[in-house]
Design a protein around this motif. Structure first.
Motif, PDB file in Angstrom:
ATOM      1  N   GLY A 257      55.621  56.709 -38.143  1.00  3.89           N
ATOM      2  CA  GLY A 257      56.247  55.554 -38.775  1.00  3.89           C
ATOM      3  C   GLY A 257      57.720  55.811 -39.075  1.00  3.89           C
ATOM      4  N   LEU A 258      58.035  57.023 -39.542  1.00  2.00           N
ATOM      5  CA  LEU A 258      59.432  57.383 -39.805  1.00  2.00           C
ATOM      6  C   LEU A 258      60.237  57.452 -38.506  1.00  2.00           C
ATOM      7  CD1 LEU A 258      59.092  60.187 -42.518  1.00  2.00           C
ATOM      8  CD2 LEU A 258      59.540  57.750 -42.847  1.00  2.00           C
ATOM      9  N   SER A 259      59.610  57.953 -37.454  1.00  2.00           N
ATOM     10  CA  SER A 259      60.284  58.051 -36.163  1.00  2.00           C
ATOM     11  C   SER A 259      60.656  56.663 -35.633  1.00  2.00           C
ATOM     12  CB  SER A 259      59.376  58.777 -35.164  1.00  2.00           C
ATOM     13  OG  SER A 259      59.959  58.810 -33.885  1.00  2.00           O
TER      14      SER A 259
ATOM     15  N   SER B  48      53.361  74.539 -31.812  1.00  2.00           N
ATOM     16  CA  SER B  48      53.378  74.652 -33.270  1.00  2.00           C
ATOM     17  C   SER B  48      54.673  75.275 -33.762  1.00  2.00           C
ATOM     18  CB  SER B  48      52.174  75.470 -33.755  1.00  2.00           C
ATOM     19  OG  SER B  48      52.300  76.827 -33.383  1.00  2.00           O
ATOM     20  N   LEU B  49      55.233  76.208 -32.989  1.00  5.28           N
ATOM     21  CA  LEU B  49      56.476  76.846 -33.387  1.00  5.28           C
ATOM     22  C   LEU B  49      57.646  75.857 -33.391  1.00  5.28           C
ATOM     23  CD1 LEU B  49      56.306  80.248 -31.480  1.00  5.28           C
ATOM     24  CD2 LEU B  49      56.264  79.916 -33.945  1.00  5.28           C
ATOM     25  N   GLN B  50      57.648  74.912 -32.477  1.00  2.01           N
ATOM     26  CA  GLN B  50      58.770  73.991 -32.350  1.00  2.01           C
ATOM     27  C   GLN B  50      58.686  72.795 -33.283  1.00  2.01           C
ATOM     28  OE1 GLN B  50      59.560  70.761 -31.008  1.00  2.01           O
ATOM     29  NE2 GLN B  50      61.744  71.215 -31.122  1.00  2.01           N
ATOM     30  N   LEU B  51      57.491  72.506 -33.781  1.00  2.00           N
ATOM     31  CA  LEU B  51      57.258  71.260 -34.496  1.00  2.00           C
ATOM     32  C   LEU B  51      58.190  71.050 -35.680  1.00  2.00           C
ATOM     33  CD1 LEU B  51      55.649  68.694 -34.884  1.00  2.00           C
ATOM     34  CD2 LEU B  51      53.904  70.029 -36.073  1.00  2.00           C
ATOM     35  N   SER B  52      58.358  72.063 -36.497  1.00  2.29           N
ATOM     36  CA  SER B  52      59.176  71.906 -37.705  1.00  2.29           C
ATOM     37  C   SER B  52      60.622  71.567 -37.384  1.00  2.29           C
ATOM     38  CB  SER B  52      59.119  73.183 -38.546  1.00  2.29           C
ATOM     39  OG  SER B  52      57.813  73.388 -39.036  1.00  2.29           O
ATOM     40  N   PHE B  53      61.096  71.996 -36.206  1.00  3.75           N
ATOM     41  CA  PHE B  53      62.481  71.716 -35.820  1.00  3.75           C
ATOM     42  C   PHE B  53      62.672  70.249 -35.459  1.00  3.75           C
ATOM     43  CE2 PHE B  53      61.949  76.248 -35.051  1.00  3.75           C
ATOM     44  CZ  PHE B  53      63.064  76.764 -35.698  1.00  3.75           C
ATOM     45  N   ALA B  54      61.587  69.505 -35.315  1.00  3.85           N
ATOM     46  CA  ALA B  54      61.679  68.062 -35.109  1.00  3.85           C
ATOM     47  C   ALA B  54      61.367  67.301 -36.392  1.00  3.85           C
ATOM     48  CB  ALA B  54      60.720  67.628 -34.000  1.00  3.85           C
ATOM     49  N   VAL B  55      60.402  67.813 -37.168  1.00  2.00           N
ATOM     50  CA  VAL B  55      59.940  67.098 -38.362  1.00  2.00           C
ATOM     51  C   VAL B  55      61.008  67.086 -39.454  1.00  2.00           C
ATOM     52  CG1 VAL B  55      58.274  67.088 -40.247  1.00  2.00           C
ATOM     53  CG2 VAL B  55      57.500  67.495 -37.908  1.00  2.00           C
ATOM     54  N   PHE B  56      61.603  68.234 -39.756  1.00  2.00           N
ATOM     55  CA  PHE B  56      62.554  68.292 -40.865  1.00  2.00           C
ATOM     56  C   PHE B  56      63.810  67.447 -40.616  1.00  2.00           C
ATOM     57  CE2 PHE B  56      59.989  71.913 -42.249  1.00  2.00           C
ATOM     58  CZ  PHE B  56      59.938  71.688 -43.614  1.00  2.00           C
ATOM     59  N   PRO B  57      64.422  67.471 -39.417  1.00  2.00           N
ATOM     60  CA  PRO B  57      65.542  66.547 -39.183  1.00  2.00           C
ATOM     61  C   PRO B  57      65.133  65.088 -39.309  1.00  2.00           C
ATOM     62  CG  PRO B  57      65.564  68.285 -37.540  1.00  2.00           C
ATOM     63  CD  PRO B  57      64.276  68.426 -38.297  1.00  2.00           C
ATOM     64  N   LEU B  58      63.939  64.739 -38.834  1.00  2.00           N
ATOM     65  CA  LEU B  58      63.475  63.358 -38.931  1.00  2.00           C
ATOM     66  C   LEU B  58      63.391  62.913 -40.385  1.00  2.00           C
ATOM     67  CD1 LEU B  58      62.170  60.761 -37.758  1.00  2.00           C
ATOM     68  CD2 LEU B  58      59.962  61.940 -37.923  1.00  2.00           C
ATOM     69  N   VAL B  59      62.785  63.723 -41.225  1.00  2.00           N
ATOM     70  CA  VAL B  59      62.643  63.363 -42.643  1.00  2.00           C
ATOM     71  C   VAL B  59      64.015  63.296 -43.306  1.00  2.00           C
ATOM     72  CG1 VAL B  59      61.638  64.035 -44.857  1.00  2.00           C
ATOM     73  CG2 VAL B  59      60.330  64.378 -42.744  1.00  2.00           C
ATOM     74  N   ARG B  60      64.883  64.235 -42.958  1.00  2.00           N
ATOM     75  CA  ARG B  60      66.223  64.245 -43.554  1.00  2.00           C
ATOM     76  C   ARG B  60      67.002  62.993 -43.193  1.00  2.00           C
ATOM     77  NH1 ARG B  60      71.039  68.809 -42.755  1.00  2.00           N
ATOM     78  NH2 ARG B  60      72.614  67.659 -43.935  1.00  2.00           N
ATOM     79  N   PHE B  61      67.034  62.639 -41.925  1.00  2.00           N
ATOM     80  CA  PHE B  61      67.816  61.482 -41.478  1.00  2.00           C
ATOM     81  C   PHE B  61      67.317  60.184 -42.120  1.00  2.00           C
ATOM     82  CE2 PHE B  61      68.573  63.854 -37.229  1.00  2.00           C
ATOM     83  CZ  PHE B  61      69.534  64.640 -37.848  1.00  2.00           C
ATOM     84  N   THR B  62      66.001  60.002 -42.167  1.00  2.00           N
ATOM     85  CA  THR B  62      65.459  58.754 -42.712  1.00  2.00           C
ATOM     86  C   THR B  62      65.529  58.703 -44.230  1.00  2.00           C
ATOM     87  OG1 THR B  62      63.216  59.703 -42.614  1.00  2.00           O
ATOM     88  CG2 THR B  62      63.917  58.323 -40.766  1.00  2.00           C
TER      89      THR B  62
ATOM     90  N   MET C 240      52.540  66.266 -32.246  1.00  2.00           N
ATOM     91  CA  MET C 240      53.293  66.853 -31.140  1.00  2.00           C
ATOM     92  C   MET C 240      54.785  66.577 -31.328  1.00  2.00           C
ATOM     93  SD  MET C 240      51.161  68.299 -29.130  1.00  2.00           S
ATOM     94  CE  MET C 240      49.401  68.348 -28.785  1.00  2.00           C
ATOM     95  N   PRO C 241      55.636  67.608 -31.256  1.00  2.00           N
ATOM     96  CA  PRO C 241      57.069  67.385 -31.515  1.00  2.00           C
ATOM     97  C   PRO C 241      57.707  66.370 -30.573  1.00  2.00           C
ATOM     98  CG  PRO C 241      56.648  69.571 -30.599  1.00  2.00           C
ATOM     99  CD  PRO C 241      55.335  69.013 -30.982  1.00  2.00           C
ATOM    100  N   HIS C 242      57.308  66.381 -29.283  1.00  2.00           N
ATOM    101  CA  HIS C 242      57.956  65.458 -28.348  1.00  2.00           C
ATOM    102  C   HIS C 242      57.609  64.004 -28.649  1.00  2.00           C
ATOM    103  CE1 HIS C 242      53.985  65.901 -26.476  1.00  2.00           C
ATOM    104  NE2 HIS C 242      54.205  64.756 -25.885  1.00  2.00           N
ATOM    105  N   ASN C 243      56.491  63.771 -29.370  1.00  2.00           N
ATOM    106  CA  ASN C 243      56.118  62.402 -29.730  1.00  2.00           C
ATOM    107  C   ASN C 243      57.117  61.772 -30.687  1.00  2.00           C
ATOM    108  OD1 ASN C 243      53.903  61.757 -28.218  1.00  2.00           O
ATOM    109  ND2 ASN C 243      52.427  62.516 -29.690  1.00  2.00           N
ATOM    110  N   LEU C 244      57.731  62.578 -31.541  1.00  2.00           N
ATOM    111  CA  LEU C 244      58.701  62.057 -32.501  1.00  2.00           C
ATOM    112  C   LEU C 244      59.966  61.593 -31.778  1.00  2.00           C
ATOM    113  CD1 LEU C 244      58.229  64.726 -35.313  1.00  2.00           C
ATOM    114  CD2 LEU C 244      57.155  62.477 -35.117  1.00  2.00           C
ATOM    115  N   TYR C 245      60.388  62.360 -30.767  1.00  2.00           N
ATOM    116  CA  TYR C 245      61.530  61.944 -29.952  1.00  2.00           C
ATOM    117  C   TYR C 245      61.168  60.711 -29.132  1.00  2.00           C
ATOM    118  CZ  TYR C 245      63.410  66.576 -31.051  1.00  2.00           C
ATOM    119  OH  TYR C 245      63.880  67.682 -31.713  1.00  2.00           O
ATOM    120  N   LEU C 246      59.972  60.725 -28.559  1.00  2.00           N
ATOM    121  CA  LEU C 246      59.519  59.627 -27.710  1.00  2.00           C
ATOM    122  C   LEU C 246      59.473  58.307 -28.466  1.00  2.00           C
ATOM    123  CD1 LEU C 246      58.161  58.664 -25.014  1.00  2.00           C
ATOM    124  CD2 LEU C 246      55.970  59.284 -26.066  1.00  2.00           C
ATOM    125  N   HIS C 247      58.844  58.310 -29.632  1.00  2.00           N
ATOM    126  CA  HIS C 247      58.626  57.066 -30.376  1.00  2.00           C
ATOM    127  C   HIS C 247      59.941  56.442 -30.815  1.00  2.00           C
ATOM    128  CE1 HIS C 247      55.713  54.954 -33.402  1.00  2.00           C
ATOM    129  NE2 HIS C 247      56.133  54.160 -32.454  1.00  2.00           N
TER     130      HIS C 247
END
Length: 453
Positions: free
Chosen positions: A94-96, A396-410, A237-244
């Motif tokens: 939803g945030l993405s 799993s190693l890459q996931l946080s590098f997508a999640v934290f920027p997403l939460v920060r930006f929104t 999945m980290p790529h799903n956040l970029y995709l959405h």
């Protein structure tokens, strides 16, 4: 934000961002789908589609092993973990979608605009590794399905999966709605297969319902906790956040505050309904494993091939194994379609360069096929199962590098304006990100310890 004559954003620097909005990723389908009608039902249908492409990542072959192992070993207990994972996914997706709709930037573009060039480049490399790992899981899953259904050897099955690039290219040239329709059709196929499996496996409905209630026994039992972390930590999945954040921009909504508010609402509805299908399918895999393997004492089933061999004999229904393999094949092919789009979005967003989709797909698929083929040739089925687990560790190693920027930006008012996350939503999102990060680190530590013990 104004637009030019073809609907692409003009070069205006918006508050909170350092550079003008970039040309959108997937520019060939940007704002190509009109939002027509006045009733909520027609609006909902117009926005329906992107959520299903995202939901594919939550039911791909890489999730099957943990669901099978959880059901076979512990019955219905870990259904609560699947439910919690899905709620986390609904929040983050939803945030993405909101980031893409409100700012007109996908997550990759937002990272490129916000961070320094070295940091942005590092995030791109990590994301490309994650996409390759996800592609690896799709290749292996599809090859296993071809082997189970048609007896095709794993090396040849892996080679055949490389041809799906032709299907992706064909669909991209025929319009985004056709691609969405195919993905939805494959999701319905997977759901139908597992509905059949649930009916013939005759689960115990009382314990099944209780399985959705969180239990402290999961924390107390090391083996349960290990599989629970595998389910929870590798769900988003980290790529799903970029995709959405990119594909929601295929809709031609009004770029006013009211238009964006409506688009955010319907995009959230779309992804929530779609992710409910993912919840059903993941839960169904675990339920079938619990009703078939756990109940009969086959608690050691953890690999897809073992489940396939045992389903028909244990259930006594001809075709049970074939239906299972058909669902696996549909899952692998579905994930291929969305992986292609995610790869294109990430490269265009982080680097602001355009590369022909067929070349981009061949590069990504080649990176996945080489290790998968070598493993299948030299180590066989057991080696591919291990490689499937490794792909999840990388993700799993890459996931946080997508999640934290997403939460920060929104959560930044300078970037989101009136659409900024509320205080409670920001707290919940950061808590979710922290839990995912901690569980992924724990999962990595347990996996490495198991390998080197």
């Amino acid at each position: 934000m104004s637009t030019d004559d073809v609907g692409l954003p003009s070069a205006v620097v918006e508050p909170g961002w350092r550079t003008p909005r970039l040309t959108p990723s997937l520019a060939e389908v940007y704002r190509t789908i009109p939002v027509t009608g006045t009733g909520w039902w027609r609006k909902a249908l117009a926005f329906a589609g992107p959520g299903y492409l995202v939901a594919v990542g939550y039911m791909d072959p890489s999730n099957w092993a943990t669901d099978l192992a959880g059901g076979a070993q512990f019955g219905y207990t870990l259904l609560s973990v699947i439910l919690i994972s899905n709620l986390m996914a609904i929040l983050l997706q939803g945030l993405s979608a909101k980031l893409g709709i409100v700012t007109g930037r996908d997550l990759a573009q937002a990272c490129r605009d916000h961070y320094s060039r070295p940091v942005s480049f590092g995030l791109w490399i990590l994301c490309e590794i994650a996409i390759a790992a996800c592609d690896l899981a799709e290749v292996i899953g599809s090859a296993i399905a071809l082997n189970l259904l048609f007896g095709i050897s794993l090396p040849w099955g892996i080679a055949i999966t490389s041809l799906d690039v032709l299907l992706v290219l064909y669909l991209q040239n025929k319009g985004f709605r056709l691609l969405e329709a195919l993905v939805i059709a494959l999701i319905v196929t997977i759901a139908g297969c597992f509905l059949f499996e649930i009916v013939i496996s005759r689960p115990d409905w009382g314990p099944l319902a209780l399985g959705f209630v969180p239990s402290t026994s999961i924390l107390a039992d090391r083996d349960k906790l290990y599989i629970a972390i595998g389910i929870l930590g590798a769900t988003v999945m980290p790529h799903n956040l970029y995709l959405h954040s990119s594909i929601v921009q295929t809709r031609r909504y009004e770029e006013s505050a009211a238009g964006k508010r409506e688009a955010v609402k319907y995009a959230f509805l779309d992804s929530t309904i779609a992710l409910s299908f993912a919840l059903f399918i993941n839960a169904a895999i675990l339920i079938v494993a619990a009703a078939t393997f756990h109940r009969s004492g086959h608690t050691g089933v953890a690999e897809i091939q073992d489940a396939y061999k045992l389903l028909t004999p244990l259930l006594g229904v001809a075709g049970a194994s074939a239906v299972f393999a058909l669902a696996l094949l549909a899952s692998g092919q579905n994930s291929t379609l969305t992986g292609t789009l995610a790869g294109q979005i990430v490269m265009e967003g982080f680097l602001n360069i355009r590369i022909r989709p067929w070349l981009r797909r061949l590069i990504t698929r080649g990176v996945a096929i080489v290790p998968a083929a070598l493993t299948a040739i030299f180590f066989g089925a057991s080696g591919t199962a291990r490689l499937l687990i490794l792909s999840q560790v990388i993700l799993s190693l890459q996931l946080s590098f997508a999640v934290f920027p997403l939460v920060r930006f929104t959560s930044e008012r300078a970037k989101m304006g009136e659409f900024t996350n509320s205080l409670w939503l920001t707290a919940l999102a950061y808590a979710t990100a922290a839990v995912i990060a901690a569980l992924n680190v724990w999962l990595l530590a347990l996996t490495l310890r198991g390998w080197f013990a």
